[in-house]
Design an enzyme around this catalytic site. Structure first.
Site, PDB file in Angstrom:
ATOM      1  N   TRP A  68       0.889  -1.295  -0.290  1.00 53.78           N
ATOM      2  CA  TRP A  68       0.155   0.054   0.129  1.00 53.78           C
ATOM      3  C   TRP A  68       0.783   1.259   0.035  1.00 53.78           C
ATOM      4  CZ3 TRP A  68      -2.264   2.728   5.118  1.00 53.78           C
ATOM      5  CH2 TRP A  68      -1.200   2.530   6.198  1.00 53.78           C
ATOM      6  N   ASP A  69       2.190   1.200  -0.010  1.00 53.99           N
ATOM      7  CA  ASP A  69       2.961   2.255   0.133  1.00 53.99           C
ATOM      8  C   ASP A  69       2.872   3.402  -1.185  1.00 53.99           C
ATOM      9  OD1 ASP A  69       5.794   1.232   2.132  1.00 53.99           O
ATOM     10  OD2 ASP A  69       4.289  -0.210   1.291  1.00 53.99           O
ATOM     11  N   GLU A  96      -0.398  -3.576  11.952  1.00 56.46           N
ATOM     12  CA  GLU A  96       0.329  -4.783  11.807  1.00 56.46           C
ATOM     13  C   GLU A  96       0.550  -5.630  12.615  1.00 56.46           C
ATOM     14  OE1 GLU A  96       3.757  -4.120   9.229  1.00 56.46           O
ATOM     15  OE2 GLU A  96       2.402  -4.026   7.317  1.00 56.46           O
ATOM     16  N   LYS A 119       2.522  -0.830  16.211  1.00 54.61           N
ATOM     17  CA  LYS A 119       3.897  -0.778  15.467  1.00 54.61           C
ATOM     18  C   LYS A 119       3.958   0.871  14.845  1.00 54.61           C
ATOM     19  CE  LYS A 119       6.383  -2.548  11.222  1.00 54.61           C
ATOM     20  NZ  LYS A 119       5.896  -3.752  10.228  1.00 54.61           N
ATOM     21  N   GLN A 120       2.912   1.193  14.157  1.00 51.95           N
ATOM     22  CA  GLN A 120       2.712   2.423  13.406  1.00 51.95           C
ATOM     23  C   GLN A 120       1.414   3.082  13.531  1.00 51.95           C
ATOM     24  OE1 GLN A 120       3.779   1.262   9.700  1.00 51.95           O
ATOM     25  NE2 GLN A 120       1.975  -0.045   9.390  1.00 51.95           N
TER      26      GLN A 120
END
Length: 798
Positions: free
Chosen positions: A357-358, A496, A616-617
């Site tokens: 998805w980046d 994630e 994580k983010q």
């Protein structure tokens, strides 16, 4: 790094332990192929990794791991064309690691796309030589690359030799945690000489049968002309070379030039790869001529893509570095290649070159500079729409379900098991449940259309993608009569880390706020898309996709009644997240620093991150990254929620202390979402994100490939966040809020067929519309709307 040229990244002194990191950052490419910045004399070992990667160049291999047969598709490490070896007299072949280095300096010239290396060394017999190297991968002609050496004998006269080779013995071994897997992708079909000074090698991937031909010529000359040479052919298994021997006198210089050409069986307008490669390389005569055309092509690219930031030297340099690497992965050479944007670029083998998805973080830069590139990358998704339909049907849903990891044909490439290097254990991998990638695809289509007004793309391609993703979300959502709202279960969010509830036997979590919100947003935009299309195309699509009025009515209901978990004024990451245990962050940060993979650490301690309020983010915060407060409020109202702006600040504060920043993208989002409330704090986080790859601050992973999404994200923070640039309902908005340490931003953007020069500081904004062919457009500056047409300049006080 010293202050100097904003386009020169210079390393002084050779550091073997840092070489693979530097090689990734000094990669040269053109969107068709890229080659890491390893020295020509090096080979894959503990200190060097000279990889070459082809956009879309995948191959599948099976491996036996932990008693399981697994199949992985990899971005292949193709034949190494770099090989140039040097020997002085009867000595050993020159090696950075075994020769006595008296001087070493390497400079990446980002303005011109050239890698320079200067070396002064002494061999075992006391002979001192200077070796200057220049290398380019041509940005305009995607098939060409070249090397120029200048060898100077300082205190000796006598014989010297260079070996020009193409090496197909290479394997995919650039990522340590993949080394237990099968890695030999290439088989050589043929190799040999095509002329007195030229060699070629044709290899193919063993499963996908993609053929690549590499042809190379090498010449040696001095100020007078071509030097007398003795050429010796070398033909070994998977290796073809030609050794060139010549005499060199003290205090004289010999120039060695190597030209190569690469063609593949994927290429258009060719007869066959080997013929084209050999024919092309015959036409190349001097490095200097190639450099002149390279310099011109890069000048044109920088005219479109450069962003000038009046701040500290390092920030401007690294912004250039990030733009440079984006352009080496996505350039005009990428047109018609049918490829996606790998999150690690074409710079290494991490993530196996798959498409995630980046692109969500990359497309904003391309949209506003060269939207045709975005269009090509979106067509990569469109060409795999049928595979996404099959995936949705197999999973029991309607519409299209795009994979979390995509490769050659659009099937799910997510691995079934993955290695935790912290514990050494192979574990089940369920990250394919990140269905939010579907919303990212739809989001990208919609925002491309918003920037370009490309109705033809929407008409023939984009609308179909959006409608099929809306169908997927509508069919995946189920109604909860107790809440009288629709819910989405069994997914993973952008975080994630959280793959399941504590102690649960089935993977997935329920009602991830980002996933649910984006699902409703996609459905809303699908309905709007149908209103935009003319009657004929609307009826064609509804008939082809077998969407009836009953299904459209359900879309309206799902969109209006989607459940979003909001707990105590905070958007909850997913239902039940706030009930998890708190983590002792101080303990882990003291032990592992600010960047660590908490999931791996806890698993190695026989614990699980699923038990803790630890991300994580950025996850829920992605909503504030993608949408303005106006868009958020409008969407929440549509879903039947009262959305208070204070919710944004409360949610940011909540996750600020519960995020590990184990992803390169995380600090991009955090910097963005606090930019309005804390501009200087935002800049501090931005600087941290900007330096991540340069300082290898992400656990030593940059050597496996740069983090392209994060690089693009840092540039976009300058481009859109600090300028307050936003596109909504056909209007271009500016609401600048520069950090104190930034005195000015200058850039050019392309919006709906207009080039617009933008200059802003803390007091003024200047917009200059160049001559173009677009219609007059609406521009809103800090709440006041204006109509602009071509060749018009206006100044605004802020």
């Amino acid at each position: 790094m010293e202050n100097g040229n904003f386009f020169h990244l210079t390393y002084k002194g050779y550091m073997a332990a840092s070489e693979t990191h530097r090689e990734a950052l000094c990669t040269l490419g053109n969107g068709y192929f890229a080659t890491r910045g390893a020295h020509e004399s090096s080979h894959a070992d503990g200190f060097h990794y000279p990889g070459t990667y082809l956009a879309g160049g995948y191959n599948r291999l099976k491996s036996t791991v932990a008693g399981h047969v697994v199949e992985n598709e990899d971005l292949v490490n193709w034949p190494n064309w770099l090989v140039l070896k040097l020997r002085v007299g009867d000595g050993q072949w020159f090696s950075l690691d075994h020769s006595e280095l008296l001087f070493y300096e390497q400079t990446l010239d980002m303005r011109h796309g050239v890698l320079h290396t200067k070396i002064r060394f002494k061999d075992e017999s006391g002979r001192v030589s200077r070796l200057e190297s220049e290398r380019l991968v041509h940005i305009k002609n995607p098939h060409i690359a070249a090397i120029r050496w200048k060898l100077t004998a300082e205190n000796w006269s006598g014989p010297a030799a260079v070996e020009n080779a193409i090496d197909a013995t290479v394997t995919n071994s650039g990522v340590k945690r993949y080394r237990d897997l099968s890695s030999t992708h290439l088989e050589v079909l043929r190799c040999g000489a095509f002329s007195d000074d030229g060699i070629f090698l044709e290899a193919q991937s063993c499963q996908s049968h993609l053929r690549m031909a590499v042809a190379a010529r090498c010449r040696v000359f001095n100020d007078i002309g071509d030097m007398a040479l003795e050429r010796t052919s070398i033909n070994k298994e998977k290796y073809i070379a030609q050794q060139l021997s010549f005499e060199l006198r003290e205090e004289t210089t010999a120039t060695v030039e190597k030209y190569i050409s690469i063609y593949t069986s994927r290429d258009t307008a060719i007869s066959e790869p080997a013929f084209e490669a050999c024919n092309e390389v015959k036409r190349l005569w001097t490095f200097e001529k190639l450099f002149i055309s390279q310099r011109k092509a890069w000048k044109h690219l920088w005219n479109r893509f450069d962003i000038h930031v009046e701040s500290d030297f390092e920030s401007q340099l690294l912004i250039h570095l990030h733009i440079f690497h984006i352009l080496q992965t996505a350039s005009p050479s990428t047109y018609v290649l049918d490829v996606g944007i790998p999150p690690r670029g074409l710079h290494g083998e991490a993530y196996r070159g798959h498409i995630f998805w980046d692109e969500l973080f990359v497309f904003p830069l391309l949209n506003l500079r060269n939207p045709l590139l975005t269009r090509e990358f979106l067509l990569y998704r469109y060409h795999r729409l049928e595979e996404a339909r099959h995936a949705a049907k197999k999973a029991g849903f309607k519409g299209a379900m795009f994979p979390w990891q995509s490769g050659s044909d659009g099937r799910e490439e997510n691995q079934k098991i993955h290695l935790n290097p912290q514990s050494g254990r192979w574990l089940p991998d369920v990250t394919h449940l990140q269905h939010h990638v579907n919303s990212a695809v739809a989001f990208n289509v919609w925002h491309y259309y918003q920037v370009t007004d490309d109705k033809e793309f929407l008409y023939y391609f984009g609308a179909e993608i959006i409608l099929e993703i809306a169908r997927f979300w509508s069919s995946k959502a189920h109604f909860n009569p107790k809440r009288e709202r629709f819910e989405i279960h069994g997914v993973m969010g952008p975080d994630e880390y959280h793959t399941a509830y504590p102690g649960a036997s089935n993977p997935g979590i329920n009602n991830n706020a980002y996933t649910n919100f984006m699902a409703a947003w996609v459905i809303d935009k699908a309905l709007k898309t149908l209103r935009i299309l003319d009657k004929r195309r609307r009826e064609e699509l509804l008939a082809d996709l077998e969407i009836d009025n009953k299904e459209l009515d359900r879309w309206n209901i799902v969109c209006a009644r989607m459940f979003i978990p909001i707990n105590c004024g905070v958007i909850e990451q997913y239902e039940g997240f706030c009930e998890l245990k708190e983590l002792d962050w101080a303990h882990y940060r003291k032990r592992y620093g600010d960047n660590f993979r908490l999931d791996r650490i806890l698993e190695s301690e026989n614990d699980s991150v699923n038990n803790y309020q630890a991300g994580k983010q950025a996850d829920a915060l992605m909503l504030f990254y993608l949408f303005s407060i106006e868009e958020l409020s409008e969407m929440f109202v549509k879903m039947g929620y009262d959305f208070a702006p204070q919710t944004i600040l409360s949610t940011i504060d909540y996750y600020k202390t519960r995020t590990a920043h184990g992803s390169s993208l995380s600090r991009i989002v955090f910097s963005w979402v606090i930019s309005r409330s804390d501009r200087n704090g935002s800049w501090d986080i931005f600087k941290n994100a900007l330096e991540a790859d340069f300082k290898d601050a992400l656990g030593g992973t940059t050597s496996e490939g740069i983090h392209l999404g994060a690089m693009a994200g840092t540039v976009d923070l300058i481009q859109r966040c600090y300028t307050g640039l936003e596109i909504r309902e056909n209007v271009l908005y500016f609401k600048p809020r520069l950090p104190k340490t930034v005195s000015e931003i200058r850039m050019s953007i392309r919006f709906r067929s207009h080039w617009i020069a933008v200059t802003m500081n803390h007091k003024t904004l200047t917009l200059s519309f160049e001559r173009g062919w677009g219609n007059p457009i609406r521009v809103n500056v800090e709440g006041e709307e204006f109509i602009f047409s071509e060749e018009e300049t206006r100044f605004f006080r802020l």
